[in-house]
Structures are given as structure tokens and as C-alpha cells.
Design an enzyme around this catalytic site. Structure first.
Site, PDB file in Angstrom:
ATOM      1  N   LYS A 180     -41.518 -40.706  96.867  1.00 13.22           N
ATOM      2  CA  LYS A 180     -40.055 -40.641  97.013  1.00 13.22           C
ATOM      3  C   LYS A 180     -39.729 -39.328  97.696  1.00 13.22           C
ATOM      4  CE  LYS A 180     -35.930 -42.366  95.856  1.00 13.22           C
ATOM      5  NZ  LYS A 180     -35.424 -43.638  96.334  1.00 13.22           N
ATOM      6  N   ASP A 208     -48.098 -45.534  86.949  1.00  9.92           N
ATOM      7  CA  ASP A 208     -48.061 -46.114  85.612  1.00  9.92           C
ATOM      8  C   ASP A 208     -47.199 -47.386  85.645  1.00  9.92           C
ATOM      9  OD1 ASP A 208     -48.245 -46.452  82.916  1.00  9.92           O
ATOM     10  OD2 ASP A 208     -47.129 -44.672  82.347  1.00  9.92           O
ATOM     11  N   ASP A 216     -39.364 -47.124  96.059  1.00  6.51           N
ATOM     12  CA  ASP A 216     -38.484 -48.218  95.611  1.00  6.51           C
ATOM     13  C   ASP A 216     -38.691 -49.478  96.444  1.00  6.51           C
ATOM     14  OD1 ASP A 216     -37.426 -46.669  97.606  1.00  6.51           O
ATOM     15  OD2 ASP A 216     -35.487 -46.333  96.678  1.00  6.51           O
ATOM     16  N   TYR A 258     -45.972 -36.003  83.590  1.00  5.93           N
ATOM     17  CA  TYR A 258     -46.868 -36.110  82.439  1.00  5.93           C
ATOM     18  C   TYR A 258     -47.401 -34.761  81.982  1.00  5.93           C
ATOM     19  CZ  TYR A 258     -46.725 -41.119  82.947  1.00  5.93           C
ATOM     20  OH  TYR A 258     -46.295 -42.412  83.014  1.00  5.93           O
TER      21      TYR A 258
END
Ligand code: NAD
Length: 479
Positions: free
Chosen positions: A173, A230, A206, A126
Site C-alpha cells: 500500500k 496474514d 486492495d 506484529y
């Protein structure tokens, strides 16, 4: 004395749901005075690409509390998202999104769900720093900072402590992004040790998301990076019942902004059918933030009672479990009629008068020993055989700094690449001291200057550093 708050009615369904929300706040006796500003579509269309003018900023920074209805970001035209601008300008680093189910009154597959997502709100992709570098390749920089990680992770543990929550789950991740997500996970492990009374765990994003969508009741407080947060907060709100039910608090050291998590829903605007619940939830978080916890409690219990009474807007109305389908303003009237009542079956809330908590200011750490050991030179090259590129590049090195590897989209293609690997026109060419010595910036300039002489199209460089003797850059995939 009444607390002055800045209010923006926004676009689309914004004015309807804000009017409904303010009507409830006033009827419940909130000690607030509204300072209204204009932001969003109308301001964008005057040619102001930020969607907000100076006087509106002055109101927000003076009042420090901002209740905002959703706004429409015009597509294209270089318009920047005002939500992202506001969060970053005001340093609103923590985005708090509670997602709870209200079964059996709101249909959900997860009746036991009650989790809070704490999303980092200022960093990550972002930062919006994007470039096209070659005909075939564009990039977006993912920036993660230690202060950013420390602030959000500490916020998550403090939130858990203050709201009687038992566990904080970190999602990242870091098996792939060892530097950026790796830092987030490391900081999580460090700070978790300071809160031995709160359980902690980490999942790769995930499988963590899959588990959250399957058994959300196993999660309590979830802390994660901006983009993941988000996405998973929309998933969590939707599986709890509807995105239309969830509110969001954006908390900074000085200012705070409260909103619904959904957007301006232009297709249903002006019809008095939108569900104002998301903004009502945002406003309740605002009241606890400014210390008006008894009013917050009164409104939340009246809202729960209204859901329980089966008085529902179209988005949550279901034949069988719902009793009366109402519009936006009728829903607000029903909540007002229930003020001072408590739900019979859903658990009534009780907020602590000290719901607001304060975090220590970030203390910058002693700098670590930083050593320049090489440089990645990115080259725009239209060839297909990496051996040919390596041959051209070998002449631009010297005994201090020499080509050690070429990758294409992160995968090593030289030396000993695979002929099967698909290559674009964007090549990362790594130069290091062949003996593993420290190098100087002068050597980098020499490499770039020779590249210029040999007509090689350098598009950017990234310096390679070691911190305290440990390499702080990614290896090539397959290296
Ligand atoms: P959206 O959230 O506005 O709408 C998604 C779907 O949910 C639509 O079908 C809509 O009708 C429905 N919906 C949303 N809120 C509802 C409510 N309160 N009651 C009943 N149904 C509701 O998302 P979108 O369509 O992707 O975006 C529309 C605009 O909103 C875009 O311009 C986008 O940039 C903006 N947006 C603003 C914010 C914000 O201001 N915080 C957040 C997200 C999107």
C-alpha cells in the site's frame, strides 16, 4: 540416522490432528524421531505468559525443525501469542503458504487456482509496540526494515526459481505508506532485476486482493508484508476449498517451523471430526525441508488419491462430489491405505531432491548521509481551534527551529486548515529550521524544555531526517 524433530501436540483439535499426521509419517517410512514438548494452554495456565518454557526452547533450538499443532491463546490476561513469539525468537522470516484447489473433488469457484503466498513473518504491526498517548488516541508502530524486506523478497524469487514458478507479484500500500510500504516496493523492484527470467508485477494491496479473490489463477507467487499476508492467505486458502486444507512453513536461517494455517478449533475438539489435512500439508513441507523428498512425495500423492476417492472429513464433505464422510483417524487410515498409489485425475507431485535452497546472508549497506532537519513534537491538548495551539507553540521555537505545521491524525490543520476537519486531542506539531538548515539535538531539547515551562503536555517526539539529501518523513495530508 533418523532426524530428530521437535513436536508439540497443542490444544483443541491439535492432539487429534497431530496423532493422525504422525501415524501417516511413520507408515510412509519417514526417517524421523519425535522429541515431544508441551506448549500452549497448559503452560499459559501455570502463569507462564509466554506459553512455552526453557526446556521446550532448548529442544527446538537443538533439533532446529519444529512440527507444531495449533494452540489456543487465552483471551486477555497479557498472554502473548506463542506463534508470533516463536517466529520472531527463531528468526523465521518467511511464511510460505501454498493455496491450491483440488477440483472437482473439493468444491471451489476457482478450479485452476495454484498460488503460493510468501508472507514476511517478523515485522510490520506484529512488532506489537502499542501505546495509549492521550484520552482519545492509541497507536501501533509499523516497523519495516531493509534487511527484512531484502530477505523476504529474495526468498520469494528464489522460491519461484527453485519450484519452477513463472511470476512473483508484490502487494503493498505504498500509495499511502510511502516510507514503510514504499521501502518494501523499492526493494522488490531492486531484487526483481536480479531474476530477469521470472516475471514480476506490483499491485496495490486492495485491488490486488480483489483480483486474487476473483481470478486467483492469474497469480503464481505472491510476496507481501506481514499483516496483508496474514489476511490474504486465509482468503486464498478458503477460496481454494477450505482453510482446513492448507499448511504453512515458517523458514529461518537456522530453524524452521511447520504447521496448519488454521487454529485450535476448540468447539470441535475431542470429537474425532477435524480435518488433519492442513497439518499433513505442513508435515509434507517439513519432509522436503529435511531432504526426505521421496517420503513427502509418497504422502502427498496418497493424500491426493484420498481426496479423489471422495473420502472426506465433514468440513469438505459435499453430497454429490464426496463419497464417504470420515473422522480424523479414519481419514489418516485412508491416506495410509493409499501410500504407494498416485491420483488418477489430479496431477501427481514430483519433488526435486534439492527442494531446500539457501539464501546469501544479508550484507549491511554502507550508511547513507543522515541529517537531522527537524522534529515532530506530539502534544496532548484539549482545545479545538488549531490557531490557538499554534499561538502557544510559536513562543517555544526560536530562530533556529520554528513551528512549520500542525496535523491532527495526519491531516494538516495549521496553517490554513479547514474548519470542517474533525480533531482529536492528539496533535503533531512540526518544528524545522526556517531556513532549511541542519539542526542539532540541543535545539530539540530547548523546544521540549520551553514546552514544559509553558505547561504544554508533550507525549512523544519523532526526529525528522534527510538521507542523502532526501526528506525521509511523511508530509502532512494536504501539505
Ligand atoms: P480456527 O481456525 O481454530 O477455527 C475457525 C473455524 O474453522 C471454526 O469453525 C473451526 O471449527 C474450523 N476449523 C478450523 N480448523 C479445522 C479443521 N482442521 N477441520 C475442520 N474445521 C476446522 O480459528 P479461531 O476459532 O479464530 O481460533 C481458535 C483458537 O485458535 C484461538 O485461541 C486462536 O488464538 C488460535 N489460533 C491458533 C493458531 C495457531 O496455533 N497457528 C492459528 C490461528 C488461531
Amino acid at each position: 540416522m533418523k532426524k530428530k524433530i521437535t513436536v508439540a501436540k497443542g490444544d483443541g483439535i491439535g492432539p487429534e490432528i497431530m496423532d493422525a499426521t504422525l501415524k501417516i509419517l511413520m507408515a510412509a517410512g519417514a526417517e524421523i524421531e519425535v522429541d515431544e514438548i508441551e506448549i500452549g494452554e497448559k503452560v499459559y495456565l501455570t502463569g507462564n505468559t509466554s506459553g512455552i518454557d526453557k526446556s521446550a526452547w532448548e529442544s527446538i533450538t537443538k533439533n532446529k525443525v519444529f512440527l507444531k499443532a495449533p494452540i489456543t491463546t487465552p483471551q486477555g490476561g497479557g498472554y502473548k501469542s506463542l506463534n508470533v513469539t516463536t517466529r520472531k525468537f527463531l528468526g523465521l522470516y518467511a511464511n510460505v503458504r501454498p493455496c491450491k484447489s483440488y477440483a472437482p473433488f473439493i468444491q471451489t469457484k476457482h478450479p485452476e487456482m495454484d498460488l503460493v503466498i510468501i508472507r514476511e513473518n517478523e515485522e510490520d504491526l506484529y512488532a506489537g509496540i502499542e501505546h495509549q498517548q492521550t484520552n482519545e488516541v492509541v497507536q501501533c508502530l509499523k516497523l519495516i526494515s531493509r534487511p527484512g524486506c531484502e530477505k523476504i523478497v529474495r526468498y520469494a524469487f528464489e522460491y519461484a526459481k527453485n519450484y519452477g514458478r513463472k511470476k512473483v507479484t508484490c502487494l503493498s500500500k505504498d500509495n499511502i505508506m510511502k516510507q514503510t510500504d514504499g521501502l518494501f516496493h523499492d526493494v522488490f523492484n531492486e531484487i526483481a532485476k536480479e531474476y530477469p527470467e521470472i516475471k514480476n508485477e506490483h499491485w496495490i494491496i486492495d485491488i490486488g486482493t480483489a483480483k486474487m479473490a476473483d481470478t486467483p489463477q492469474d497469480f503464481d507467487v505472491v510476496v507481501t508484508l506481514n499483516l496483508y499476508g496474514d489476511i490474504i492467505s486465509d482468503v486464498a486458502a478458503q477460496i481454494a476449498g477450505s482453510v482446513g486444507l492448507a499448511g504453512s512453513a515458517n523458514i529461518g536461517e537456522e530453524c524452521a517451523m511447520f504447521e496448519a494455517i488454521h487454529g485450535s478449533a476448540p468447539t470441535i475438539a475431542g470429537q474425532n471430526i477435524a480435518n488433519p489435512s492442513g497439518l499433513i500439508q505442513g508435515a509434507i513441507m517439513m519432509l522436503t525441508h529435511i531432504g526426505e523428498t521421496s517420503v513427502a512425495e509418497k504422502i502427498q500423492n496418497a493424500w491426493l488419491k484420498t481426496l479423489e476417492d471422495g473420502i472426506h472429513t465433514f468440513d469438505i464433505f459435499k453430497e454429490g462430489s464426496s463419497k464417504k464422510r470420515v473422522g480424523t483417524s479414519e481419514f489418516a487410515d485412508a491416506v495410509i491405505a493409499n501410500l504407494n498409489k498416485k491420483p488418477d485425475q489430479l496431477e501427481p507431485v514430483q519433488y526435486s531432491p534439492n527442494a531446500k535452497f539457501y539464501l546469501p546472508k544479508y550484507q549491511r549497506k554502507e550508511p547513507r548521509d543522515k541529517k537531522l532537519v527537524g522534529v515532530d513534537v506530539f502534544i496532548d491538548w484539549n482545545g479545538t481551534n488549531p490557531d490557538d495551539l499554534a499561538q502557544q507553540l510559536e513562543v517555544i521555537g526560536n530562530e533556529d527551529i520554528a513551528l512549520s505545521m500542525i496535523t491532527n491524525r495526519g491531516i494538516k490543520v495549521w496553517p490554513e486548515g479547514f474548519k470542517e476537519t474533525f480533531c482529536t486531542d492528539h496533535w503533531r506539531c512540526r518544528f524545522k529550521s526556517p531556513k532549511g538548515y541542519k539542526i542539532g539535538k540541543k535545539q530539540i531539547i530547548d523546544v521540549l524544555s520551553k514546552a514544559l515551562t509553558h505547561n504544554l503536555d508533550t507525549i512523544k517526539t519523532e526526529n525528522l531526517y534527510e538521507f542523502d539529501g532526501k526528506p525521509a518523513f511523511s508530509l502532512g495530508q494536504g501539505q
